[in-house]
Enzyme design. Structure first.
Site, PDB file in Angstrom:
ATOM      1  N   CYS A   1       0.671  -1.194  -0.026  1.00 39.98           N
ATOM      2  CA  CYS A   1       0.015   0.144   0.161  1.00 39.98           C
ATOM      3  C   CYS A   1       0.856   1.364   0.090  1.00 39.98           C
ATOM      4  O   CYS A   1       0.597   2.162  -0.733  1.00 39.98           O
ATOM      5  CB  CYS A   1      -0.902   0.091   1.288  1.00 39.98           C
TER       6      CYS A   1
ATOM      7  N   HIS B   1      -2.168   5.755   6.208  1.00 37.68           N
ATOM      8  CA  HIS B   1      -0.990   6.192   6.271  1.00 37.68           C
ATOM      9  C   HIS B   1      -0.864   7.527   5.706  1.00 37.68           C
ATOM     10  O   HIS B   1      -1.734   7.988   4.879  1.00 37.68           O
ATOM     11  CB  HIS B   1      -0.021   5.376   5.502  1.00 37.68           C
TER      12      HIS B   1
END
Lengths: 336, 336, 336, 336
Positions: free
Chosen positions: B138, B217
């Site tokens: 990711c 994130h």
């Protein structure tokens, strides 16, 4: 078609708007906006009409409102007011009563504001044809749903509930606590009397505290019963009650986080879980010397009151069959 | 119809399964289960066939599997393997290569496992007709998407990125930290070289750390450019790049929490945000003495790689037009 | 004996009061209180005189103040003002300048308020005999300490720093975020120019964000150097610089939480860590094509500025030997 | 002088070591280490002898051990074993019993391991001259202290307690939950029977859950009393009971975070709060139809059992006067 206007487009308001738009017997007139944000962008994407409240920054951000709140009030049969605490009460006096428009306020308002406090499966009929009613808070709704079932089946002598509350909603970056447990320093807390606005004869003491989590509230309950209970019967009782879901450790639904994941996986809009979730493995009956029922439930503060608003709209506009209304609402939410 | 089997039905696997089921040119053969949980219940609700891996507790929990993993392999043209780190690598050698079945593994595996690391908008053609490919992590996917756009437009001399990583996924109640910032104590971190498996000529140094949040994130980037840039051009560049979304403080999208709320409100399945979100107000260009671009982006670790898996399936099964594939995939996800 | 009065008795003020009381060449005149709380109880336990600011609820809670703030100002040679942002600036004009009393304000104030911004090991002499000075913020202090050492040894071409900030102090239950990463949406952030009020010739760009932790800030730095560096030299440089502590993964000091535990275990008052902690294993030097130094440091926002206040008191009251002052202060804190 | 050896030097062990070192009638023989960490560095700084357990990495990290655990056992009269769950039980059989050395284990062990479970103010005499005893867990200690006071004064019919537990200790970066409320899915929980190992005749049901906080546990209690109580008497009862501290909203001690700040400010070693903190404003008495006492207490899991270990050492080595021992211990901790 019941014409519904939404005043206040936050956590509850945006959900009720979507829910109204899904009902076959209702029409969403529009929603209000007092300032520009992603909420407004989403409302526009969904094709909802947007009515301005006061001077707004909508135009400077490229949103042309479809009128102001008064325009919406003219078209609506009933308003769901989901504004913050105390504003709903003021809006009744300032806007809705003068224009003779029916209105529902939320659990931040006091019972006496409308004299009718509502949880569909407990007291649908109390709201029938009323002009004003209050949907009780997420916590009170959660307590009423399961306690009403228990009370009807076993009779309740008294209840003690501890509410472990999420500190802030998932989107809220301003409120804490980040790393503390914060008790509500009144004893017992105000939630007990609030339950009694719906379950008039249930004696209940409550204590409450906040923790650094955003997902759901969790309640632990100790109930003194009039009749003897056994665990399997209680499991069946909750399974057969509407808007209550029995969840299981065996399914790895061991926490509020996993319940929320389950709701996301099921494809619920926004990952909501309007049902009160009771853990099967945390139901306990103590029946030698006492006659006590212990259980734990998780309450999704963002969504459990949303179906209540829908049913209350029907009751206030004269739809007499509460069970039918609950079925219609449930079907639209994907609740069994 | 491309027949796709899903091995590993966790955070990524369940999303890829749903995405495959939505594609008009694909057919989901089924998903695997190695033990019973709410994941299995949801798969069943969705009508997916369930194939057992090893001895399972499915039957004792009322789920009758539709066969075992070998039955699924017989029917599938290609497998998406979303098992935990190192298992994907082992499965290639143990299961897929002997049966001559194509397979995609995820970013937990090393580049050398497949020698093809994939981000659709960067290097679709590298995966064309390959037997094995790897969807990068990711974080790497997020870095590649925006850096590729910048590199093609301005040329990159070098990049420094700091990755502030969510501590655990939303459903994960076992991993911390609860109240700490935890640096990755290697300098530079391994993420830089991983970007170079896709953007082969971009020099990049990375540092990383974990924080007590579950949502997304966040990356801060400093890029030394070859050509001069100006802020408005960079905003336009990102707006016109696929799978990148420019978000704005002005819309109250001020945090990872509000971006997630926005995705929920838009009605995205699971509230997912597969696009990399770049903040318009945090794009900075320093162009007097230097030629630097600074920006911040949010990466939804649960979903940004999901469309990549779909495009990679097409590339590996011979669909030549990468842009067309991206368009088809985007449409199914509601990405503009 | 330098007579010191403390105005503002919060996170910083209470620590400076205790530190003043520990110095052999200083006398604490007293501290202020504008309302009753456990802070007042502790001040009383410690035998500090308490001076009231405005109408207070001290008496009704059993605390008899030793006078009001004006009584304290009459006795003090110098005031350390640790009030919230902007109040320090107002207090200079309203209280300290009219009474010709020297005063130190904190990093919430702007540089121009005093025109002297102070970090003892960087620019002690700038505060010599000044009437007003500002201790820079915890973050700026942390950046200045390590960058000054690097600059003196290698020369700095430019710096990029990312500051991952704790969301709120440990005692603060009101501020979030509970579960989000919140970027500071200005680029570059204001911290860079603030460093330049102390390190006048260092070029620095900064980005900042907040996370749900209460313990320490964490900085990641990339420094372009003029002279070549090697890792071991940098480790030695930091080990030999005052108020910098090199911590190690090998000692299980892997996070801000473990550093705080270490400070508690050492018996530091309040478990404070006024030294800036640099991780040995996160120091990286890239010296082929570039000449870059990368490192990570943890900053204890509650305490790193406390010794700076003590040294600044000495400088402003005419103590000429900065190194001697730092040694005296360090000894009282147990800093090597 | 009672010669005490410490086996296990973690959260509890390091505190008991420091406490032993502070007692005038005790001598700390040393502490054990099975691997190198900052704990070892601190032990060395404090001048404690370090005895190795098994093959360690101490020497390679510059620590020369003072012998192995057997050397310590030879010198000690009594061991405090603060190793993780089940190891204490094994150590009794494997190390202490064969060498005929007295030993105290902690609350992770079962009651039957020693048949003596200890809370000084409840049952000091039960440990008199015993060879083995168990200090009950932090939660059980907290429940026993306040319930014993209530029971002696009013008589207890039955108790229901809900324990909201911190998810992990402050230094622990590995365990979650980060953002969830996690119920203990047994009903009632095991904590009730554990209280009865000390308060043999008190009927108690407990429920428990974990939350994302590191500081303290919080208990809410509902107690059915035999005699009528009134609120002021209960406040006085707790104020006059040892190792219980009445804290007040009025002092801004509104949360576990502010209680910890208070302990830090008072200069307690490590910021510890070994007293059980009861909120004055959360004490409620319901005395019309019922005879119920409700209260909330905060329990510092890291330190409340530490004074218990000290008193238990005295009891087991023949010091007959429990009240005197409690006074001696309290004085060394700064407990009134």
């Amino acid at each position: 078609m019941i014409k519904v206007g939404l005043v206040g487009y936050g956590t509850i308001g945006k959900r009720v708007a979507d829910a109204v738009a899904m009902q076959k017997d209702m029409k969403l007139i529009g929603v209000t906006a007092h300032s520009y944000s992603f909420n407004t962008e989403v409302a526009k994407q969904k094709g909802y009409r947007i009515f301005a409240v006061g001077e707004t920054d909508l135009k400077s951000n490229g949103i042309k409102p479809d009128g102001d709140i008064n325009n919406m009030l003219e078209e609506a049969d009933i308003i769901v007011d989901a504004t913050p605490k105390d504003i709903g009460r003021d809006n009744i006096e300032r806007l809705y009563r003068p224009k003779k428009i029916k209105a529902i306020v939320q659990g931040g308002e006091k019972h006496k504001t409308t004299s009718t406090s509502f949880v569909a499966q407990c007291n649908y009929n109390e709201a029938l044809n009323k002009d004003y009613a209050r949907i009780v808070s997420c916590n009170t709704t959660g307590l009423c749903r399961t306690l009403d079932a228990v009370n009807k089946r076993y009779g309740i002598t008294s209840v003690h509930a501890t509410m472990i509350r999420r500190g802030a909603d998932p989107w809220d970056i301003y409120h804490g606590p980040i790393n503390a447990i914060v008790p509500v320093l009144e004893m017992p807390s105000h939630h007990g009397p609030d339950v009694q606005t719906v379950l008039h004869n249930v004696e209940i003491f409550t204590t409450a505290l906040s923790v650094p989590s955003t997902l759901m509230h969790l309640h632990t309950l100790t109930v003194d019963l009039k009749k003897k209970a056994n665990m399997n019967d209680v499991v069946e009782l909750f399974k057969n009650s509407t808007r209550i879901r029995v969840v299981r450790n065996a399914e790895h639904l061991r926490s509020t986080a996993e319940i929320m994941e389950f709701a996301r996986d099921m494809g619920r809009l926004r990952g909501d879980m309007p049902e009160i979730c009771v853990w099967e493995e945390a139901i306990g009956v103590i029946s030698n010397t006492h006659n006590k029922l212990l259980y734990m439930q998780a309450v999704h503060q963002e969504s459990d009151v949303v179906p209540e608003n829908i049913d209350c709209i029907r009751a206030m506009t004269g739809f007499k069959d509460g069970e039918k209304s609950i079925q219609m609402t449930n079907k639209s939410f994907g609740i069994k």
